[in-house]
Write an enzyme that holds these catalytic residues in place. Structure first.
Site, short mmCIF file in Angstrom:
data_model
loop_
_atom_site.label_atom_id
_atom_site.label_comp_id
_atom_site.label_asym_id
_atom_site.label_seq_id
_atom_site.Cartn_x
_atom_site.Cartn_y
_atom_site.Cartn_z
N GLY A 363 0.83 -1.20 0.00
CA GLY A 363 0.00 0.00 0.00
C GLY A 363 0.85 1.24 0.00
O GLY A 363 2.07 1.19 0.20
N SER A 687 -3.69 1.98 -18.66
CA SER A 687 -5.06 2.22 -18.22
C SER A 687 -5.61 3.59 -18.62
O SER A 687 -6.79 3.87 -18.40
CB SER A 687 -5.16 2.06 -16.70
OG SER A 687 -4.40 3.04 -16.03
N LYS A 730 -8.02 3.94 -7.30
CA LYS A 730 -8.45 4.95 -8.26
C LYS A 730 -9.78 5.58 -7.85
O LYS A 730 -9.98 6.79 -8.00
CB LYS A 730 -8.57 4.32 -9.65
CG LYS A 730 -7.23 3.90 -10.24
CD LYS A 730 -7.39 3.20 -11.57
CE LYS A 730 -6.04 2.77 -12.15
NZ LYS A 730 -6.17 2.06 -13.44
#
Length: 779
Positions: A363, A687, A730
């Site tokens: 993370g 992406s 996101k």
């Protein structure tokens, strides 16, 4: 005069009080206290009071050794009290709990009454806002603080009771009741009706108590000095013994070392190869010359051997409810991570063994990866050891140095086991994604044996050169990204992802954890500084938009430092309240403002969602056209994959341009320039494909895309929208930027179930399978 001659005027408190004499010390008003009642007369008073209004009067005996209770042996100033609870005792006595109300003065006793009854006049205190009384009260509290700092028992009592006392007279009464004052002196204070005089008397007794504590401290220091002197002599003697050992003197030298090692080794649970080699080393050590260099190398080796936990570990006592409470207490949010950890603990409990596992927490910085590891150790009742491998270039740091080198030592794994003295601890390997390699070896390759359950049952450290069982160790690795971790090492670990926090979570974490921690760090009390509820939200929006909590914590530390300086230098009125209006006084101008939130303002612009090592982020992608026939221009530090994605999107839009009313020569007569701001930050990945395609079409049609939309998805050459990773991060980034609509690949729709409802609340998701659906939504 008889009792019937008086008619009560005060309906709340009677003018006639049944009296209970006190032998010890008087009880002041405003006190909740137990009293032991043993005499039949007093028991009757209590029983009668319990049948009525439960009100009794308390008077101190002048001579508490007298057998007979007569009015002449009672002080005429006492305290009226209400019986809250009565408890019968096995010996016939009773224990009552009373709440004292106010002072009273006896006007007359009814000597013909049995038990004793008195006619009383209640003393009502007049509360004055006198400057002198305020000054005396502050002095009283300040001087009392010095006493409570010396006496921890008093400190707790004062802290629990004085916070709610706001009347000077009651403060004086409370302090007088807890100080070590003679009973007659306490009665004198009880008999002092004037608040100013009472405060002065109590202040005198506090000064006496301080003098007594100073003398007591002086005596204690003198005694400690004598003890330290004797200890110093003892240590000097021990040093002399140690010097003799180093010199190899026979009386107290090597012989005692050999005996010590032999006894310690016999107690170890050594098997086969380990037992044979250690006994061989001990035999060589016993024959060595103490002055040889090899002597100290072997001695250090044997000390390392006896310092390690060779025996089988005890079984874990796993309490899932306790583990859940620990995780909830230590961390706010992270529900999916906690659930995964509890599942792991449940499996351990079901299998009922101590075998370890390898977990990797991934993370962005500041989300609590290291502290989660500590909480896991606490919930399992295991010892915790942490070491960082960030920037580590030498494999000997993991597997140790061979004993042929001067100053050789074991690796971090064996050192940690020696420190925790347990065969089944929790080991945290921090920053595993930042390992390096050099001419001295590759530490990531050394970790392969450590983190492989099939191999670590017989791990060989270069220094020990003995098989040591690491299978009971629970390894927890932490990383910001998986991209730089070698695939063989990654395969050995179970990945648990920790996403960033949304604003509401940040506010709660700051309120529950960061503010108390920062106040303690800077020596501030809760009554010296207050944060308005909206202030924390303003800090999160204007100063700390990163995924973790580190920037938020730094902002709080900066505020508290400035508050401490203000208190020390200016002595302002307390508490200092931090509000959104005065926040800039402490943190200067915000780093982020509402107008800086990424917005689409012209054709050729669109908002994309990206994932980085530091969590999710929003990207504004811009395109412009200039006359001339040149290739597609790409700027903004784009990586190779992203450049290919941009070229692919450009080709696809050119292929379908005619279907959307775009002139065939638009792309031939114009040079298209695509830029992603924050040019100093490297960007890569596929992406942003549909986002870049959208900007090209928006520019060509001279039409702005719909506001409030962001998107993520890889684009194929035939216009299909392919799945992406990091959706949760996101979405959190989109929420931070107040985006209400998100376009995602239809194959990522299943990932929405893993995102908490509080993150998805207020956001509409639009799953798509082709680029044409994206165009229909936005243009």
């Amino acid at each position: 005069m008889t009792k019937k001659d008086l008619i009560p005027e005060d309906k709340a408190l009677p003018e006639l009080l049944p009296i209970i004499p006190l032998q010890g010390k008087p009880i002041f008003p405003g006190i909740f206290s137990p009293i032991l009642i043993v005499s039949p007369e007093d028991i009757k008073v209590v029983e009668d009071a319990m049948q009525g209004d439960r009100i009794i009067g308390l008077l101190l005996l002048i001579d508490d050794t007298a057998d007979e209770i007569v009015p002449e042996n009672l002080f005429n100033i006492g305290t009226v009290a209400k019986i809250v609870k009565k408890v019968n005792l096995p010996d016939g006595g009773i224990n009552i709990f009373i709440s004292t109300i106010k002072r009273f003065e006896v006007t007359s006793f009814f000597i013909d009454e049995d038990p004793l009854v008195a006619s009383v006049r209640y003393i009502d205190e007049e509360i004055k806002n006198d400057v002198e009384i305020k000054a005396l009260t502050r002095s009283l509290i300040s001087e009392m603080k010095q006493i409570t700092d010396e006496n921890h028992i008093l400190s707790e009592e004062v802290r629990l009771n004085m916070v709610n006392i706001d009347e000077p007279g009651k403060i004086a009464d409370f302090i007088a009741s807890i100080l070590n004052i003679d009973r007659l002196q306490q009665q004198k204070i009880l008999s002092t009706f004037d608040i100013r005089d009472r405060l002065e008397e109590v202040l005198i007794f506090i000064k006496k108590e301080q003098d007594l504590l100073r003398i007591q401290r002086k005596i204690s220091n003198q005694i400690n000095e004598k003890i330290e002197k004797s200890q110093k002599e003892y240590f000097l003697r021990e040093e002399i013994k140690a010097i003799k050992k180093e010199l190899g003197e026979p009386a107290d030298g090597k012989g005692s070392d050999v005996i010590k090692f032999k006894e310690a080794i016999e107690k170890l649970d050594l098997q086969d190869e380990a037992k044979e080699q250690v006994e061989s080393e001990l035999e060589k050590f016993s024959l060595m010359d103490p002055s040889s260099s090899e002597f100290f190398v072997t001695r250090n080796y044997l000390e390392t051997i006896i310092g390690l936990p060779w025996g089988e570990p005890s079984m874990d006592v796993i309490d899932l409810n306790k583990g859940k409470k620990i995780l909830d207490h230590d961390h706010y949010g992270l529900d999916d991570v906690k659930e995964r950890i509890l599942e792991y603990l449940a499996v351990r409990k079901m299998k009922n063994d101590t075998k370890g596992s390898i977990i990797c927490l991934v993370g962005p910085p500041g989300v609590g990866k290291t502290s989660i590891g500590k909480s896991i150790a606490r919930s399992m009742g295991r010892n915790f050891f942490r070491f960082s491998v960030g920037g580590m270039k030498d494999e000997a740091e993991i597997k140790g140095h061979r004993r042929t080198y001067i100053g050789s030592m074991p690796g971090k794994i064996i050192q940690g086991l020696k420190i925790v003295k347990s065969k089944a601890p929790v080991f945290m390997i921090d920053e595993i994604d930042k390992l390096s390699s050099s001419a001295m070896g590759d530490p990531s390759s050394a970790l392969l044996e450590v983190l492989d359950p099939e191999q670590n049952i017989a791990f060989r450290d270069h220094y020990l050169d003995l098989p040591f069982d690491l299978s009971h160790v629970l390894f927890i690795a932490t990383a910001n990204s998986l991209d730089t971790i070698p695939k063989p090492l990654l395969d050995r670990m179970e990945i648990i992802r920790l996403s960033g926090y949304i604003l509401d979570e940040k506010v709660e974490i700051a309120r529950k954890y960061l503010i108390p921690k920062s106040l303690k760090k800077h020596g501030l009390e809760k009554n010296q500084i207050k944060y308005a509820p909206s202030t924390l939200k303003t800090i999160g929006e204007g100063y700390a938009r990163d995924a973790g909590m580190r920037t938020f914590e730094h902002a709080l530390d900066k505020i508290n430092r400035k508050v401490v300086k203000k208190i020390v230098m200016e002595e302002p009125e307390l508490p200092i309240v931090i509000t959104p209006d005065n926040l800039e006084e402490f943190l200067q101008k915000p780093y982020f403002r509402d107008e800086e939130i990424k917005k689409v303002t012209a054709p050729g612009m669109a908002i994309g969602l990206a994932w980085t090592n530091y969590g999710g982020d929003t990207l504004i992608i811009e395109t412009v056209k200039t006359p001339g026939k040149n290739p597609l221009q790409l700027t903004g530090q784009l990586g190779n994959v992203m450049k290919e994605s941009a070229t692919l999107a450009y080709t696809y839009i050119k292929s379908i341009a005619g279907e959307y009313g775009i002139k065939p020569d638009f792309f031939d007569k114009n040079t298209i320039h695509l830029h992603i701001p924050e040019g100093a930050t490297p960007k890569d990945g596929p992406s942003a494909g549909i986002t870049m395609a959208t900007t090209f079409l928006s520019l060509a049609k001279k039409k702005q895309v719909r506001k409030g939309f962001a998107m993520t998805g890889e684009l194929s050459l035939t216009g299909k929208v392919l799945p992406i990773g990091g959706l949760k991060e996101k979405v959190i980034a989109a929420r931070r930027n107040r985006i209400k609509n998100i376009i995602i690949p239809i194959q990522n729709e299943r990932d929405l179930d893993e995102i908490p409802e509080k993150v998805k609340k207020g956001i509409t998701f639009h799953p798509v399978s082709t680029m044409r659906e994206v165009i229909d939504l936005l243009l």
